[in-house]
Scaffold this active site. Sequence first.
Site, PDB file in Angstrom:
ATOM      1  N   GLU A  40       0.855  -1.184   0.000  1.00 57.39           N
ATOM      2  CA  GLU A  40       0.000   0.000   0.000  1.00 57.39           C
ATOM      3  C   GLU A  40       0.895   1.239   0.000  1.00 57.39           C
ATOM      4  O   GLU A  40       2.007   1.208   0.554  1.00 57.39           O
ATOM      5  CB  GLU A  40      -0.876   0.012   1.255  1.00 57.39           C
ATOM      6  CG  GLU A  40      -0.076   0.236   2.514  1.00 57.39           C
ATOM      7  CD  GLU A  40      -0.831  -0.077   3.801  1.00 57.39           C
ATOM      8  OE1 GLU A  40      -1.180   0.868   4.493  1.00 57.39           O
ATOM      9  OE2 GLU A  40      -1.026  -1.262   4.111  1.00 57.39           O
ATOM     10  N   HIS A  76      -0.063  -8.207  10.267  1.00 57.30           N
ATOM     11  CA  HIS A  76      -0.809  -9.326   9.683  1.00 57.30           C
ATOM     12  C   HIS A  76      -0.341 -10.680  10.225  1.00 57.30           C
ATOM     13  O   HIS A  76       0.152 -11.512   9.473  1.00 57.30           O
ATOM     14  CB  HIS A  76      -0.639  -9.344   8.156  1.00 57.30           C
ATOM     15  CG  HIS A  76      -1.058  -8.093   7.463  1.00 57.30           C
ATOM     16  ND1 HIS A  76      -0.607  -7.743   6.206  1.00 57.30           N
ATOM     17  CD2 HIS A  76      -1.908  -7.103   7.843  1.00 57.30           C
ATOM     18  CE1 HIS A  76      -1.152  -6.591   5.844  1.00 57.30           C
ATOM     19  NE2 HIS A  76      -1.930  -6.171   6.824  1.00 57.30           N
ATOM     20  N   ASN A 125      -3.061  -7.969   1.880  1.00 55.27           N
ATOM     21  CA  ASN A 125      -3.665  -7.742   3.194  1.00 55.27           C
ATOM     22  C   ASN A 125      -4.709  -8.841   3.441  1.00 55.27           C
ATOM     23  O   ASN A 125      -5.487  -9.171   2.553  1.00 55.27           O
ATOM     24  CB  ASN A 125      -4.318  -6.357   3.221  1.00 55.27           C
ATOM     25  CG  ASN A 125      -3.389  -5.304   2.651  1.00 55.27           C
ATOM     26  OD1 ASN A 125      -3.041  -5.359   1.480  1.00 55.27           O
ATOM     27  ND2 ASN A 125      -2.964  -4.392   3.468  1.00 55.27           N
TER      28      ASN A 125
HETATM   29  P1  FAE Z   1      -9.014 -10.673  14.945  1.00 53.37           P
HETATM   30  O1  FAE Z   1      -9.727  -9.744  14.023  1.00 53.37           O
HETATM   31  O2  FAE Z   1      -7.677 -10.286  15.441  1.00 53.37           O
HETATM   32  O3  FAE Z   1      -9.992 -10.944  16.168  1.00 53.37           O
HETATM   33  C1  FAE Z   1      -9.616 -11.653  17.301  1.00 53.37           C
HETATM   34  C2  FAE Z   1     -10.465 -11.186  18.465  1.00 53.37           C
HETATM   35  O4  FAE Z   1     -10.339 -12.103  19.542  1.00 53.37           O
HETATM   36  C3  FAE Z   1     -10.061  -9.821  19.012  1.00 53.37           C
HETATM   37  O5  FAE Z   1     -11.206  -9.024  19.191  1.00 53.37           O
HETATM   38  C4  FAE Z   1      -9.404 -10.146  20.347  1.00 53.37           C
HETATM   39  O6  FAE Z   1      -9.557  -9.118  21.332  1.00 53.37           O
HETATM   40  C5  FAE Z   1     -10.155 -11.398  20.757  1.00 53.37           C
HETATM   41  N1  FAE Z   1      -9.389 -12.268  21.647  1.00 53.37           N
HETATM   42  C6  FAE Z   1      -8.108 -12.652  21.513  1.00 53.37           C
HETATM   43  N2  FAE Z   1      -7.742 -13.483  22.533  1.00 53.37           N
HETATM   44  C7  FAE Z   1      -8.874 -13.615  23.303  1.00 53.37           C
HETATM   45  C8  FAE Z   1      -9.139 -14.325  24.512  1.00 53.37           C
HETATM   46  N3  FAE Z   1      -8.198 -15.068  25.104  1.00 53.37           N
HETATM   47  N4  FAE Z   1     -10.373 -14.238  25.047  1.00 53.37           N
HETATM   48  C9  FAE Z   1     -11.338 -13.480  24.462  1.00 53.37           C
HETATM   49  N5  FAE Z   1     -11.123 -12.763  23.329  1.00 53.37           N
HETATM   50  C10 FAE Z   1      -9.908 -12.847  22.760  1.00 53.37           C
HETATM   51  O7  FAE Z   1      -8.867 -12.111  14.298  1.00 53.37           O
HETATM   52  N6  FAE Z   1      -5.861  -6.498   7.197  1.00 53.37           N
HETATM   53  C11 FAE Z   1      -6.342  -6.234   5.964  1.00 53.37           C
HETATM   54  O8  FAE Z   1      -6.748  -7.149   5.248  1.00 53.37           O
HETATM   55  N7  FAE Z   1      -6.389  -4.939   5.503  1.00 53.37           N
HETATM   56  C12 FAE Z   1      -5.930  -3.889   6.242  1.00 53.37           C
HETATM   57  O9  FAE Z   1      -6.004  -2.738   5.802  1.00 53.37           O
HETATM   58  C13 FAE Z   1      -5.387  -4.156   7.519  1.00 53.37           C
HETATM   59  N8  FAE Z   1      -4.874  -3.164   8.284  1.00 53.37           N
HETATM   60  C14 FAE Z   1      -4.471  -3.431   9.557  1.00 53.37           C
HETATM   61  C15 FAE Z   1      -4.022  -2.388  10.365  1.00 53.37           C
HETATM   62  C16 FAE Z   1      -3.697  -2.634  11.701  1.00 53.37           C
HETATM   63  C17 FAE Z   1      -3.199  -1.522  12.564  1.00 53.37           C
HETATM   64  C18 FAE Z   1      -3.829  -3.944  12.238  1.00 53.37           C
HETATM   65  C19 FAE Z   1      -3.510  -4.225  13.680  1.00 53.37           C
HETATM   66  C20 FAE Z   1      -4.249  -4.985  11.424  1.00 53.37           C
HETATM   67  C21 FAE Z   1      -4.570  -4.737  10.093  1.00 53.37           C
HETATM   68  N9  FAE Z   1      -5.018  -5.765   9.270  1.00 53.37           N
HETATM   69  C22 FAE Z   1      -5.426  -5.496   7.993  1.00 53.37           C
HETATM   70  C23 FAE Z   1      -5.064  -7.165   9.744  1.00 53.37           C
HETATM   71  C24 FAE Z   1      -6.493  -7.646  10.017  1.00 53.37           C
HETATM   72  O10 FAE Z   1      -7.203  -6.723  10.801  1.00 53.37           O
HETATM   73  C25 FAE Z   1      -6.417  -9.014  10.707  1.00 53.37           C
HETATM   74  O11 FAE Z   1      -5.754  -9.894   9.827  1.00 53.37           O
HETATM   75  C26 FAE Z   1      -7.779  -9.582  11.044  1.00 53.37           C
HETATM   76  O12 FAE Z   1      -8.499  -8.727  11.897  1.00 53.37           O
HETATM   77  C27 FAE Z   1      -7.630 -10.945  11.700  1.00 53.37           C
HETATM   78  O13 FAE Z   1      -8.910 -11.509  11.832  1.00 53.37           O
HETATM   79  P2  FAE Z   1      -9.156 -12.715  12.840  1.00 53.37           P
HETATM   80  O14 FAE Z   1     -10.573 -13.099  12.738  1.00 53.37           O
HETATM   81  O15 FAE Z   1      -8.116 -13.740  12.630  1.00 53.37           O
END
Ligand code: FAE
Length: 610
Positions: free
Chosen positions: A367, A450, A488
């Site tokens: 990006e 990521h 991403n």
């Molecule tokens: P995720 O969305 O991380 O959700 C996991 C959830 O589980 C969270 O709410 C946690 O608080 C919760 N959790 C964890 N451990 C526990 C526990 N022990 N007990 C209860 N709750 C818990 O997982 N990806 C893109 O494709 N495009 C982007 O533009 C992009 N930008 C990003 C910018 C930033 C700053 C960050 C941090 C990430 C970015 N990502 C982006 C990555 C993307 O948000 C990430 O891959 C996904 O959100 C992962 O999805 P999951 O469902 O694996």
Amino acid sequence: MGLGAALMPNLLLGKAFDLEEIKKKKQFDVIIIGTGYGAAVTAHRLAQKGVKCLMLEMGLDWENSEHKFSKMIFPHKESTWLRTKTVAPFGNIFSISKFTGVLDRLDYENVNVYVGRGVGGGSLANGGMAVVPKRSYFEEIFPELDADKFYSKYFPLVKKELGVQIIPKDYFESSEYHEYARIGKKEAEYAGYKTQFIPNIYDFEYMRKEEKGEVEKSALGHEVIYGNNHGKKDLTKNYLKWALDSGNVSILQLHKATEIFQNKDQSYSISVEILDTKGEVVGRKVYRTNKLFLGAGSTGTTELLLKSKTKGSIKSDIQDLGKYWGNNGNTMAARTKIWETREGKQSSIPIVAIDNWSDSPDAFFTEIAPFPIGIDNKVELYLLINRLKKYGEFKYDLKKNQMTLDWDRSHTTNMVLNTDRFLDRMNLINGGKPADFLLKRGIGENICYHPLGGCVIGKSTDKYGRVKGAKNLYVTDGALIPGTVGVNPFLTITALAEYCIEHIIKQDFKKIERNKVESNTVDFSILPSSEKGDLSVKLNLDKETQCTFYIYKGDDKNYLDNLIKQGNFKCSRGISEYKLTNISDFQKGNYKLRVETGYFNFSDKFSFPE
Ligand code: FAE
């Protein structure tokens, strides 16, 4: 002071049990841990089939709270998960008070992993880029999946459900907030790179209105990695909203799962800490479920499984657990440049990418990232996604009680070389130099947005996310992806979750298996019941059950070898206190208590203060 009073459990004493609240919440058939992309898809699709789901989320329910997301300039406590300083990749000069904020940074050896916290997971903190991976690369990393199905069905489906858009051309050309991207695009093209617009979940019509001053500014008002108060279609606007609207889903915020116990009847109990917004533990519970879905993200899911497996609370032999982890090839790169921005106006939502993936071995996708700090900063930022040549591996260190990552320079060498070459070429053609006041040599190979892998599809799970060898246990999040996806990742995570849950519903939910017990919640606390030094537990059950307790010291896995006391007791329905044993002859120190029945297991610590 008698021993009873001196016994100071680490646990809260006698938190009020609100039976009505518990009754409402406990009408569920499955538990889902987390509320990010994988978890939200799982909840919505199960709820559509009439399955009642309880979602446990360690972060805040932002939408239903009084708290607003923080801007990137002058951030406040809502920006950061339980720290007294912000944790962004750079510029952390701001002191804040400890709060369950939205952006967390997990500091492993040689890599800092960023994750979103709260109801909506990463969708709250991310930049919204919703990119379909290259088909050839998808086939390379997922040889066992039917790529035709993904490209004809699941990717189009999730693009529609998430409301993915591309910035309208006229708006891109005319907006002063996108001048940085227009210049970045031209520079990349001068240097011979191909560029493209990146689809995003941000509402560009809302953004137009922001620019005209008709609505409150979000992307144009320095909001993104600490959350967007408007404009971004995070999961609370789609999958989670639909799940909740069905009436079949409840979400418990500030509920952190700490360990999973595999019960004898192939159900699971989950120990949960209830947090306040300062991160203090204000209660503990054990939940039991016939089927458990993990959606806590790559690091969260892997940690829960590894910890529970290492401690012996999950007995099944889960193959390759913790392996095939990667940073999706992330390196941050920064150039400091010659051109002028317009009074520092920049949208915080990225809209243009350089696609150099076909240039093997120097493949990357990046990006052209904004750097919206409100001043004319003459910096161009990029988050490169390189190939991953070597996987990392998570392990669980029982002594330190934490997950560790095997990850060193050898994992990122190719990424750094690639980034170096990219910066050189851009600077040679366009002028500018690496912004080493932000990152050493302009490169941040230790910054990971990521995280992917740890419980990978086809390795630790079957091809639908069922954990191998552990019946009734499923993973539907980023832990399934083997370390890299070339773009991403959230669109791929969402598509994978759709694919997994569709098959799981067909095959494992032919009839909804209502939990046989009315309740699947156990509230408990360990408390001294008298001045004589009795150790008691207070339990709230709605099923009569026979329990065995174990008091031991040291290693959880070998608790039977470290027993100090063991006994049986019978629990009745409702809230009661049960005296387990008299401990007046115990020496001062730290002890552990484990309670087991066929119906649920849990363990916790108690101690005598010195
Ligand atoms: P995720 O969305 O991380 O959700 C996991 C959830 O589980 C969270 O709410 C946690 O608080 C919760 N959790 C964890 N451990 C526990 C526990 N022990 N007990 C209860 N709750 C818990 O997982 N990806 C893109 O494709 N495009 C982007 O533009 C992009 N930008 C990003 C910018 C930033 C700053 C960050 C941090 C990430 C970015 N990502 C982006 C990555 C993307 O948000 C990430 O891959 C996904 O959100 C992962 O999805 P999951 O469902 O694996």
